[in-house]
Design a protein around this motif. Structure first.
Motif, PDB file in Angstrom:
ATOM      1  N   PRO A  84       1.071  -1.011   0.336  1.00 42.82           N
ATOM      2  CA  PRO A  84      -0.021   0.324   0.035  1.00 42.82           C
ATOM      3  C   PRO A  84       1.248   1.629  -0.022  1.00 42.82           C
ATOM      4  CG  PRO A  84      -0.369  -1.020   1.820  1.00 42.82           C
ATOM      5  CD  PRO A  84       0.696  -1.660   1.768  1.00 42.82           C
ATOM      6  N   ARG A  85       0.128   2.032  -0.085  1.00 41.98           N
ATOM      7  CA  ARG A  85       1.019   3.530  -0.351  1.00 41.98           C
ATOM      8  C   ARG A  85       1.477   4.120   1.192  1.00 41.98           C
ATOM      9  NH1 ARG A  85      -0.395   7.908  -3.768  1.00 41.98           N
ATOM     10  NH2 ARG A  85      -1.247   6.377  -4.266  1.00 41.98           N
ATOM     11  N   PRO A  86       2.383   4.078   0.993  1.00 47.17           N
ATOM     12  CA  PRO A  86       3.176   4.361   2.819  1.00 47.17           C
ATOM     13  C   PRO A  86       2.425   4.776   3.648  1.00 47.17           C
ATOM     14  CG  PRO A  86       4.506   5.137   0.720  1.00 47.17           C
ATOM     15  CD  PRO A  86       2.967   4.808   0.078  1.00 47.17           C
ATOM     16  N   LYS A  87       1.630   5.663   3.877  1.00 45.56           N
ATOM     17  CA  LYS A  87       0.955   6.752   5.193  1.00 45.56           C
ATOM     18  C   LYS A  87      -0.159   4.913   5.369  1.00 45.56           C
ATOM     19  CE  LYS A  87      -0.972  10.281   5.045  1.00 45.56           C
ATOM     20  NZ  LYS A  87      -1.685  11.041   4.675  1.00 45.56           N
ATOM     21  N   MET A  88      -0.593   5.017   3.969  1.00 42.87           N
ATOM     22  CA  MET A  88      -2.033   3.847   4.873  1.00 42.87           C
ATOM     23  C   MET A  88      -1.062   1.959   5.093  1.00 42.87           C
ATOM     24  SD  MET A  88      -5.161   2.469   2.040  1.00 42.87           S
ATOM     25  CE  MET A  88      -5.695   3.847   1.814  1.00 42.87           C
ATOM     26  N   PHE A  89      -0.131   1.872   4.507  1.00 43.16           N
ATOM     27  CA  PHE A  89       0.697   1.135   4.808  1.00 43.16           C
ATOM     28  C   PHE A  89       0.782   1.193   6.604  1.00 43.16           C
ATOM     29  CE2 PHE A  89       4.790  -1.000   6.051  1.00 43.16           C
ATOM     30  CZ  PHE A  89       4.847  -2.115   5.426  1.00 43.16           C
ATOM     31  N   TRP A 121       9.195   3.439   6.410  1.00 40.79           N
ATOM     32  CA  TRP A 121       8.538   2.281   6.933  1.00 40.79           C
ATOM     33  C   TRP A 121       8.772   0.591   6.612  1.00 40.79           C
ATOM     34  CZ3 TRP A 121       6.714   5.147  10.760  1.00 40.79           C
ATOM     35  CH2 TRP A 121       5.916   6.472  10.317  1.00 40.79           C
ATOM     36  N   LEU A 122       9.250   0.607   5.485  1.00 43.51           N
ATOM     37  CA  LEU A 122       9.449  -0.896   5.372  1.00 43.51           C
ATOM     38  C   LEU A 122      11.550  -1.375   6.115  1.00 43.51           C
ATOM     39  CD1 LEU A 122       9.311  -1.789   1.572  1.00 43.51           C
ATOM     40  CD2 LEU A 122       7.605  -2.506   3.533  1.00 43.51           C
ATOM     41  N   SER A 123      11.783  -0.856   6.985  1.00 47.74           N
ATOM     42  CA  SER A 123      13.060  -0.550   7.319  1.00 47.74           C
ATOM     43  C   SER A 123      13.086  -1.425   8.215  1.00 47.74           C
ATOM     44  CB  SER A 123      13.842   0.339   7.969  1.00 47.74           C
ATOM     45  OG  SER A 123      12.924   1.163   9.233  1.00 47.74           O
ATOM     46  N   GLU A 124      13.791  -2.653   8.843  1.00 49.59           N
ATOM     47  CA  GLU A 124      13.129  -3.928   9.963  1.00 49.59           C
ATOM     48  C   GLU A 124      12.705  -2.819  11.344  1.00 49.59           C
ATOM     49  OE1 GLU A 124      14.611  -6.817  10.601  1.00 49.59           O
ATOM     50  OE2 GLU A 124      14.572  -7.489   9.062  1.00 49.59           O
ATOM     51  N   GLU A 129       8.798  -1.142  14.886  1.00 53.59           N
ATOM     52  CA  GLU A 129       7.876  -0.703  15.740  1.00 53.59           C
ATOM     53  C   GLU A 129       6.365  -0.224  15.575  1.00 53.59           C
ATOM     54  OE1 GLU A 129       9.053   1.048  18.280  1.00 53.59           O
ATOM     55  OE2 GLU A 129       7.567   2.623  18.697  1.00 53.59           O
ATOM     56  N   ASN A 130       6.100  -1.028  14.489  1.00 55.52           N
ATOM     57  CA  ASN A 130       4.746  -0.680  14.263  1.00 55.52           C
ATOM     58  C   ASN A 130       3.556  -1.938  14.358  1.00 55.52           C
ATOM     59  OD1 ASN A 130       3.867   1.983  13.310  1.00 55.52           O
ATOM     60  ND2 ASN A 130       5.113   1.337  11.692  1.00 55.52           N
ATOM     61  N   MET A 131       4.287  -2.831  14.451  1.00 52.57           N
ATOM     62  CA  MET A 131       4.076  -4.147  15.017  1.00 52.57           C
ATOM     63  C   MET A 131       3.837  -4.072  16.339  1.00 52.57           C
ATOM     64  SD  MET A 131       4.961  -6.979  12.302  1.00 52.57           S
ATOM     65  CE  MET A 131       6.446  -6.919  12.154  1.00 52.57           C
ATOM     66  N   VAL A 132       5.007  -3.643  17.165  1.00 53.30           N
ATOM     67  CA  VAL A 132       4.639  -2.901  18.609  1.00 53.30           C
ATOM     68  C   VAL A 132       3.753  -2.662  19.100  1.00 53.30           C
ATOM     69  CG1 VAL A 132       5.251  -2.342  20.224  1.00 53.30           C
ATOM     70  CG2 VAL A 132       6.599  -4.145  18.827  1.00 53.30           C
ATOM     71  N   ILE A 148       8.856  -9.858   1.699  1.00 57.91           N
ATOM     72  CA  ILE A 148       8.791  -8.593   1.040  1.00 57.91           C
ATOM     73  C   ILE A 148       8.971  -9.186  -0.132  1.00 57.91           C
ATOM     74  CG2 ILE A 148       9.475  -6.498  -0.163  1.00 57.91           C
ATOM     75  CD1 ILE A 148      10.739  -5.582   3.378  1.00 57.91           C
ATOM     76  N   ARG A 149       8.415  -9.103  -1.180  1.00 58.62           N
ATOM     77  CA  ARG A 149       8.215  -9.707  -2.279  1.00 58.62           C
ATOM     78  C   ARG A 149       8.129  -8.533  -3.825  1.00 58.62           C
ATOM     79  NH1 ARG A 149      10.067 -12.851   0.187  1.00 58.62           N
ATOM     80  NH2 ARG A 149      10.249 -14.890   0.809  1.00 58.62           N
ATOM     81  N   LYS A 150       9.485  -7.778  -4.157  1.00 57.06           N
ATOM     82  CA  LYS A 150       9.258  -7.161  -5.406  1.00 57.06           C
ATOM     83  C   LYS A 150       9.007  -7.165  -6.812  1.00 57.06           C
ATOM     84  CE  LYS A 150      11.707  -4.487  -1.622  1.00 57.06           C
ATOM     85  NZ  LYS A 150      13.126  -3.047  -2.326  1.00 57.06           N
ATOM     86  N   LEU A 151       8.651  -8.734  -6.889  1.00 57.03           N
ATOM     87  CA  LEU A 151       8.850  -9.202  -8.364  1.00 57.03           C
ATOM     88  C   LEU A 151       6.729 -10.114  -8.436  1.00 57.03           C
ATOM     89  CD1 LEU A 151      11.933 -10.010  -9.343  1.00 57.03           C
ATOM     90  CD2 LEU A 151      10.781  -7.669  -9.714  1.00 57.03           C
TER      91      LEU A 151
END
Lengths: 239, 239
Positions: A84-89, A121-124, A129-132, A148-151
């Protein structure tokens, strides 16, 4: 924060943990704890219980920890989500964690803008932090795994079929003929497209891999709304 | 914007409407329309259909409008919501509009901060704008009604009992003993508290007024997650 999630490194002895930073600030400013207060705590990937505030200073809170209860049951759901778009992600990730989703695959799709993959937001660290935050909201401790699968094509052809095995495999696709089933309460894999949806080629590939295309009615939902609507529709256990 | 919502003042003749501003920008930058394109449109509180782009300039798009279809069915649900924190309120309002909620009562509660009522998102214009965004997302046209009640007790004692009549009346209350029913698919009134929940006195008053206190399991959900989860749990019609 309905529970303070504790990590191994927070413990100064077998039953005492020290909180600093965000969790300390929350204890003070929102929960307004004092020495003697009791707050809900949980050990990451472990049990939940209570923390008695033994000592409270400007920089740390020392808790006496007891963990007698298991966390809420995880959902038997694998979520495959077009990035998703970063803010929504960020919100969607928190929501998935809150709802008990433990296996999240972020995949590419034609309508995923390339820039979405660049988000911090995709950094480890930010994922964790967001899952916490999502787990603490739900009083859960079991950390989801994010893949993460970019293909798109290699993922759908080489990895997805194994994920789908012995699960109800669904792709949410507005405009298809089959309504989404209700309260299956069994292992499921759910694919959700980007804003604007998967393109027909992608739906075909997902169906070839073993997914059934299902719709939620005439209303088109944003991804952040579709996630809780679908989870609630598929699983009704108030566990 | 999965549909451009048209208002009476957009029409320059019985079947031609002119779009400017946000809707024009969306047609150009996201939908990338040109003269000859066809876009989904709907008339506020009326039917839905298509707009053929007759003319496109820097400042306006002229559409030839046909409206052969009714909008999606409204949900038979009255939503009574403790006023959320402003940032969340905006999203929750859009979500309610997207999901088909047509009757929204914003009420006070002990844990609603006084400042929440000062938000500019509560102005007539902003309420309308956010409901338009929610409706356009869902391809709906039926504008919800929002009622603001800044005093809890008079609302619950004097107005709520009439709203509850002949509906399944529920208050979502984590920690109560009764699980929330599933797919009742009948008129319902649903009360949702603020972050931190209704206080026991408030739950008592809501129960006295005729609500049943129900829970969603061990997980505590944010209001913005609880709304779609509850709506999806109560109503399964893919209409």
């Amino acid at each position: 924060m309905n529970l303070a999630l504790l990590f191994g490194e927070d413990f100064v002895s077998a039953e005492q943990a020290v909180l600093t930073g965000r969790r300390l600030a929350h204890l003070k400013s929102v929960l307004k704890v004092a020495e003697g207060s009791v707050v809900p705590v949980g050990l990451v990937n472990g049990d939940i219980g209570t923390g008695h505030v033994l000592q409270l200073t400007d920089t740390q809170a020392t808790l006496q920890v007891e963990l007698p209860e298991p966390p809420p049951s995880p959902l038997p759901l694998t979520m495959v989500l077009a990035m998703p778009r970063p803010k929504m992600f960020r919100r969607v990730l928190q929501t998935c964690a809150t709802l008990g989703v433990k296996d999240i695959w972020l995949i590419n799709s034609y309508k995923v803008e390339k820039s979405f993959w660049q988000t911090p937001w995709l950094s480890e660290e930010n994922l964790r932090e967001n899952m916490v935050l999502g787990l603490e909201q739900a009083r859960d401790t079991l950390m989801p795994r994010v893949h993460i699968r970019k293909l798109f094509k290699p993922f759908v052809e080489d990895e997805l079929p194994a994920l789908l095995k012995n699960t109800h495999a669904l792709v949410a696709h507005p405009g298809t003929g089959t309504p989404c089933p209700v309260h299956i309460n069994a292992p499921a894999t759910l694919c959700i497209g980007p804003e604007g949806g998967f393109i027909p080629y992608e739906v075909e590939k997902l169906v070839e891999a073993g997914c059934e295309a299902v719709h939620l009615g005439r209303r088109i939902l944003r991804v952040e709304t579709a996630v809780p609507v679908l989870v609630s529709r598929l699983f009704d256990a108030c566990s």
